[in-house]
Structure formats: C-alpha cells, structure tokens
Design an enzyme around this catalytic site. Sequence first.
Site, short mmCIF file in Angstrom:
data_model
loop_
_atom_site.label_atom_id
_atom_site.label_comp_id
_atom_site.label_asym_id
_atom_site.label_seq_id
_atom_site.Cartn_x
_atom_site.Cartn_y
_atom_site.Cartn_z
CE LYS A 1 1.83 1.88 2.49
NZ LYS A 1 0.87 2.67 2.50
CG PHE B 1 -7.47 6.94 5.15
CD1 PHE B 1 -6.25 6.49 5.83
CD2 PHE B 1 -7.69 8.34 5.29
CE1 PHE B 1 -5.10 7.41 6.21
CE2 PHE B 1 -6.74 9.35 5.45
CZ PHE B 1 -5.54 8.76 6.23
NE ARG C 1 6.72 12.48 2.44
CZ ARG C 1 5.97 11.60 2.47
NH1 ARG C 1 5.71 10.41 3.23
NH2 ARG C 1 4.64 12.17 2.46
CB THR D 1 -0.71 9.50 -1.16
OG1 THR D 1 0.21 10.24 -0.06
CG2 THR D 1 -1.29 8.40 -0.32
NE ARG E 1 3.17 5.66 -2.12
CZ ARG E 1 3.24 6.35 -0.93
NH1 ARG E 1 3.19 7.79 -1.27
NH2 ARG E 1 3.18 6.08 0.17
CG ASN F 1 0.03 4.15 -1.29
OD1 ASN F 1 0.45 2.96 -0.19
ND2 ASN F 1 0.13 5.29 -0.69
CG HIS G 1 5.24 4.32 5.32
ND1 HIS G 1 4.21 5.25 5.53
CD2 HIS G 1 6.10 4.51 6.24
CE1 HIS G 1 4.57 5.87 6.76
NE2 HIS G 1 5.81 5.51 7.00
#
Length: 142
Positions: free
Chosen positions: A9, A57, A85, A91, A102, A112, A115
Amino acid sequence: MSLTLAIIKPDAVGSGKAGKVLAHLEGAGFTVRAARMLSLSKAQAGAFYAVHKGRPFYDELVEFMTSGPVFPMVLEADDAVPLLRETIGATDPAEAAEGTVRKLYAESKGRNAIHASDSDENARQEIAFFFSEHERLGTGRS
Ligand code: CMP
C-alpha cells in the site's frame, strides 16, 4: 500450488519499504508471478473495495489507496491465500503477531502496509483486476 494477490500500500511504498516487504514475502515461501507499480484513480480504488462501500472507513480507505503508488503482485505458494494472511498478520498492527509484515511495517489499521485476498474466489477476481492473463508469468494457467 495456488495464487493470491498482495498489494503493497501507499504508506509502505512511500516510505521505501516495498523491497523489505517483498523480501519478507519471498522469505515466507512465496514466488512472485507478476508485479507492477501504479497509481489508482478514485474510481478504481472505490471499485476494488466496493465490498466495503457504506462502511465508516470507506472514504478514508479510498483516499489513502489513491494517495500514492501501490505495488500489486501475484504470489504463488501452497495454500497461498491462508499462508499470505498468516504472513501479513491482523488488519490492525497493534493486534498483529510478532514477525508479521503488519507488525513490522504497518503504521495503523488504516495505513496497514499491505492487502491480501481473503478467499480463493476473491483472489481470482482481484488478480484479474490488476493483471491480464499474459502478465501472470510462468504460472502455466489459462
Ligand atoms: P485490507 O486488507 O486492504 O482490506 C480492507 C481495508 O480496510 C483494510 O485492509 C484496512 O486498511 C481498512 N480498514 C478496515 N477497518 C478499518 C478501520 N476501522 N479504519 C480504517 N481502515 C480500516
């Protein structure tokens, strides 16, 4: 072997952490099958996150995802979706396990770092959102 989609991100790309995140993913056992850097338009980010439309959000998420370049990539591994994941963590980085992407690189629940697709079906759709079939290098899949 199966495929999933990761997006590094704008927070991680902008702070020069894309290479570290990519190295972390390769170290976790993923092979990169396709990758590119691009800037999303508001319409593209809104469409990608359409499932979250109406959530409190959502506007912040679209604003953030269009704030700078993103680095989507197709990753291959055994059970790629759950493995990715697990590798990236929760998250919210405050809740992410030690050693996850993360925990190491994310700033907050919104900013964060990365994705990851949450199911095989969403992985197929999200991969197709960013990459044409001929860009999915070396997968041997149609
Ligand atoms: P991602 O895995 O990209 O999928 C949806 C995103 O929405 C999620 O990561 C977060 O970045 C974002 N998100 C989820 N919950 C919140 C929240 N409470 N505040 C801000 N952003 C959120």
